[in-house]
Design a protein around this motif. Structure first.
Motif, PDB file in Angstrom:
ATOM      1  N   UNK A  67       0.827  12.992  -9.381  1.00  0.00           N
ATOM      2  CA  UNK A  67       1.848  13.625  -8.551  1.00  0.00           C
ATOM      3  C   UNK A  67       2.490  12.508  -7.739  1.00  0.00           C
ATOM      4  N   UNK A  68       3.779  12.274  -7.951  1.00  0.00           N
ATOM      5  CA  UNK A  68       4.472  11.144  -7.348  1.00  0.00           C
ATOM      6  C   UNK A  68       5.076  11.544  -6.004  1.00  0.00           C
ATOM      7  N   UNK A  69       4.887  10.696  -5.003  1.00  0.00           N
ATOM      8  CA  UNK A  69       5.433  10.930  -3.670  1.00  0.00           C
ATOM      9  C   UNK A  69       5.971   9.625  -3.076  1.00  0.00           C
ATOM     10  N   UNK A  70       6.865   9.765  -2.074  1.00  0.00           N
ATOM     11  CA  UNK A  70       7.527   8.617  -1.460  1.00  0.00           C
ATOM     12  C   UNK A  70       6.582   7.773  -0.612  1.00  0.00           C
ATOM     13  N   UNK A  71       6.914   6.488  -0.506  1.00  0.00           N
ATOM     14  CA  UNK A  71       6.338   5.613   0.521  1.00  0.00           C
ATOM     15  C   UNK A  71       7.309   5.622   1.698  1.00  0.00           C
ATOM     16  N   UNK A  72       6.832   5.999   2.870  1.00  0.00           N
ATOM     17  CA  UNK A  72       7.688   6.129   4.045  1.00  0.00           C
ATOM     18  C   UNK A  72       7.729   4.850   4.876  1.00  0.00           C
ATOM     19  N   UNK A  73       6.715   4.021   4.762  1.00  0.00           N
ATOM     20  CA  UNK A  73       6.672   2.783   5.530  1.00  0.00           C
ATOM     21  C   UNK A  73       5.378   2.045   5.277  1.00  0.00           C
ATOM     22  N   UNK A  74       5.369   0.749   5.587  1.00  0.00           N
ATOM     23  CA  UNK A  74       4.160  -0.070   5.382  1.00  0.00           C
ATOM     24  C   UNK A  74       4.067  -1.100   6.499  1.00  0.00           C
ATOM     25  N   UNK A  75       2.850  -1.350   6.974  1.00  0.00           N
ATOM     26  CA  UNK A  75       2.616  -2.269   8.080  1.00  0.00           C
ATOM     27  C   UNK A  75       1.642  -3.359   7.636  1.00  0.00           C
ATOM     28  N   UNK A  76       2.138  -4.574   7.352  1.00  0.00           N
ATOM     29  CA  UNK A  76       1.243  -5.638   6.875  1.00  0.00           C
ATOM     30  C   UNK A  76       0.200  -6.050   7.906  1.00  0.00           C
ATOM     31  N   UNK A  77       0.493  -5.876   9.188  1.00  0.00           N
ATOM     32  CA  UNK A  77      -0.465  -6.313  10.205  1.00  0.00           C
ATOM     33  C   UNK A  77      -1.701  -5.417  10.246  1.00  0.00           C
ATOM     34  N   UNK A  78      -1.518  -4.114  10.092  1.00  0.00           N
ATOM     35  CA  UNK A  78      -2.659  -3.195  10.099  1.00  0.00           C
ATOM     36  C   UNK A  78      -3.156  -2.873   8.698  1.00  0.00           C
ATOM     37  N   UNK A  79      -2.296  -3.129   7.699  1.00  0.00           N
ATOM     38  CA  UNK A  79      -2.665  -2.807   6.312  1.00  0.00           C
ATOM     39  C   UNK A  79      -2.408  -1.367   5.939  1.00  0.00           C
ATOM     40  N   UNK A  80      -1.750  -0.587   6.834  1.00  0.00           N
ATOM     41  CA  UNK A  80      -1.540   0.837   6.590  1.00  0.00           C
ATOM     42  C   UNK A  80      -0.241   1.080   5.834  1.00  0.00           C
ATOM     43  N   UNK A  81      -0.239   2.157   5.068  1.00  0.00           N
ATOM     44  CA  UNK A  81       0.952   2.603   4.339  1.00  0.00           C
ATOM     45  C   UNK A  81       1.138   4.091   4.613  1.00  0.00           C
ATOM     46  N   UNK A  82       2.324   4.472   5.087  1.00  0.00           N
ATOM     47  CA  UNK A  82       2.644   5.883   5.335  1.00  0.00           C
ATOM     48  C   UNK A  82       3.311   6.460   4.098  1.00  0.00           C
ATOM     49  N   UNK A  83       2.879   7.652   3.691  1.00  0.00           N
ATOM     50  CA  UNK A  83       3.369   8.251   2.449  1.00  0.00           C
ATOM     51  C   UNK A  83       3.811   9.693   2.692  1.00  0.00           C
TER      52      UNK A  83
END
Length: 391
Positions: A270-286
Motif C-alpha cells: 500500500x503506497x503512501x506519501x512521504x511528508x518530510x524527513x529529518x536527517x538530524x533525528x533520523x525520522x521520516x513523516x509519512x
C-alpha cells in the motif's frame, strides 16, 4: 432472457442539448434497449450543466438509475480527454443485476461508525453485494473514514470509484439521477455480476524491505537496526544516476499488504506519501499510521514503473478471470497526476486497457483520489489507476 450488454462513448465540446441527445439516442440504439444503469463522467466545466445533461440522459436514454460525477478530465475506449470540455458515458444493461443507490450525507459518516447501523441505512447486508461503486465530493465527505467503516460493514467486498474533481469547490459535483447530492453516492451491485478491480499504484520497490522497529502514529523512527532516514538515503543511493536526477518528490513508502511473503514485489504494498524527513533525528513523516512490526519498503514512482505495473496487473486479471471470455465493460478512475503529466503523452492508461481488451466498452475520469482494494481492504489512493471490470 436478454444477454448483458454495455456501450460507451465520449463527447468533446461545450454543452449542447441537441448533441447530447444525439449521442444518448445512438448509444441506446446500440444497446438494443433501456440501460439498467447509466454512468456519466463530465469535465468540471460541465458542473453548471449537469442538471440539463442528466435530464437528457434520463429522458432519451431511459435510464432508471443515473449517476454523474465531475473530474479533471474524462476518458472512453482508449482515449483520454484531459482538461477538455465534455463527458463520457457508459450504459450497462444486465438483466441479472440489481443496483441499489444510497446518497451519503457527511453527518451520517461523521457520527455513525457501527457496521450494523450501516446495514440498516443501506438495506444491504454484509455479503449481499458483489461490489460497490463510490463517488464522493472530497470537500464535504470524509472518504477515508467512510472506507474504514465500509471495510468493517462489508468485509472483503471490493469498492471501486473516485473523488469528484474540479478547478474549484463549485465545479466539484456528484449527481444521483437528476439531482446533486451533498456528500456522495454509493451503489451496491447485486446479483449474478462479476466485479473485479485492479489498482495500479504506479511505483516499484527500491532498496530493501525493513521491519518497522520504532514509530509513533505517522512518524517513522527506526527501520530494522537503523534510522528511517538512513534507510531512505540508502534506497536513494541504490538508484541509477539518471533515476536519482528525476527522483525528487517521486519517492514514497510502501506498507506490505501481507507479512507472509518470502519476497516482496511490485504490487505487494500500500503506497503512501512521504511528508518530510529529518536527517538530524533520523525520522521520516509519512501519510499513514504505521505500527511496529509492519514491513516497509521505499518506492519509486516513474512512467516506466507506472506503465509496467498497470500492464502486469491487467494481464494477471485477464489470465485469471477472462482467459476464455471477454469482460462486459470497464470503469476507470485515474489520478489527475497521471496522463500527460506523468507519461508525457495522452492516453497511455486508457490505451493500454484497450490494447489488452480490444473493443471493450469503457468510461471513466481523472479523479482527485482513486478508490479500490489492495488485498482485502479498500483504500483511497493517489497517483494510481483503479480499473473495474464488470462481467
Amino acid at each position: 432472457m436478454d444477454a448483458p450488454r454495455a456501450v460507451s462513448a465520449a463527447y468533446s465540446g461545450s454543452f449542447s442539448e441537441s448533441a447530447s441527445r444525439a449521442l444518448v439516442e445512438d448509444l441506446r440504439a446500440k444497446l438494443g434497449g433501456n440501460p439498467s444503469v447509466a454512468l456519466v463522467f463530465a469535465s468540471s466545466s460541465y458542473a453548471p450543466y449537469l442538471t440539463d445533461l442528466c435530464e437528457v440522459l434520463t429522458i432519451y436514454g431511459r435510464a432508471p438509475l443515473l449517476v454523474a460525477v465531475t473530474g479533471q478530465g474524462f476518458l472512453a475506449e482508449g482515449a483520454e480527454f484531459e482538461a477538455e470540455e465534455g463527458f463520457s458515458v457508459l450504459f450497462l444493461r444486465h438483466p441479472e443485476m440489481r443496483a441499489i443507490p444510497i446518497a451519503l450525507s457527511p453527518e451520517e459518516v461523521e457520527t455513525e461508525d457501527d457496521p450494523l447501523a450501516w446495514h440498516r441505512v443501506t438495506g444491504v447486508g454484509p455479503k449481499d453485494a458483489a461490489g460497490w461503486l463510490l463517488f464522493a465530493n472530497p470537500h464535504v465527505l470524509p472518504v477515508e473514514r467512510l472506507l474504514r467503516i465500509w471495510n468493517r460493514a462489508y468485509p472483503a467486498i471490493p469498492v471501486w470509484g473516485g473523488l469528484a474533481g474540479g478547478a474549484s469547490e463549485g465545479e466539484t459535483a456528484v449527481f444521483l439521477d437528476r439531482k446533486p447530492v451533498e456528500g456522495g453516492v454509493a451503489i451496491a451491485l447485486q446479483g449474478r455480476i462479476g466485479f473485479h478491480v485492479v489498482v495500479s499504484q504506479g511505483c516499484r520497490p527500491i532498496g530493501d524491505p525493513y521491519t518497522v522497529t520504532g514509530a509513533d502514529r505517522n512518524i517513522l523512527y527506526t527501520l530494522g537496526s537503523g534510522s528511517a532516514y538512513q534507510a531512505l538515503a540508502t534506497a536513494f543511493e541504490s538508484l541509477s544516476e539518471r533515476e536519482r536526477e528525476k527522483a525528487h518528490g517521486q519517492i514514497f513508502i510502501g506498507l506490505a499488504v501481507s507479512e507472509y511473503r518470502d519476497e516482496f514485489q511490485q504490487g505487494d504494498f500500500l503506497v503512501r506519501n512521504i511528508l518530510g524527513a529529518d536527517p538530524s533525528s533520523g525520522a521520516v513523516a509519512v501519510g499513514a499510521l504505521v505500527r511496529v512490526g509492519q514491513t516497509l519498503q521505499y518506492q519509486l514512482r516513474d512512467p516506466n514503473s507506472a506503465e509496467q505495473s498497470l500492464r502486469k496487473l491487467l494481464l494477471d486479471n485477464k489470465i485469471e478471470f477472462f482467459y476464455d471470455r471477454e469482460p462486459l465493460a470497464a470503469l476507470v478512475s485515474l489520478c489527475a497526476g497521471r496522463g500527460k503529466g506523468l507519461f508525457g503523452v495522452a492516453g497511455r492508461d486508457a490505451g493500454l486497457i484497450q490494447e489488452l481488451f480490444p473493443r471493450l466498452p469503457a468510461a471513466g475520469f481523472f479523479a482527485n483520489g482513486e478508490i479500490g482494494p489492495v488485498g482485502k481492504l479498500n483504500y483511497l489512493h493517489g497517483y494510481s489507476a483503479s480499473v473495474l471490470f464488470l462481467s
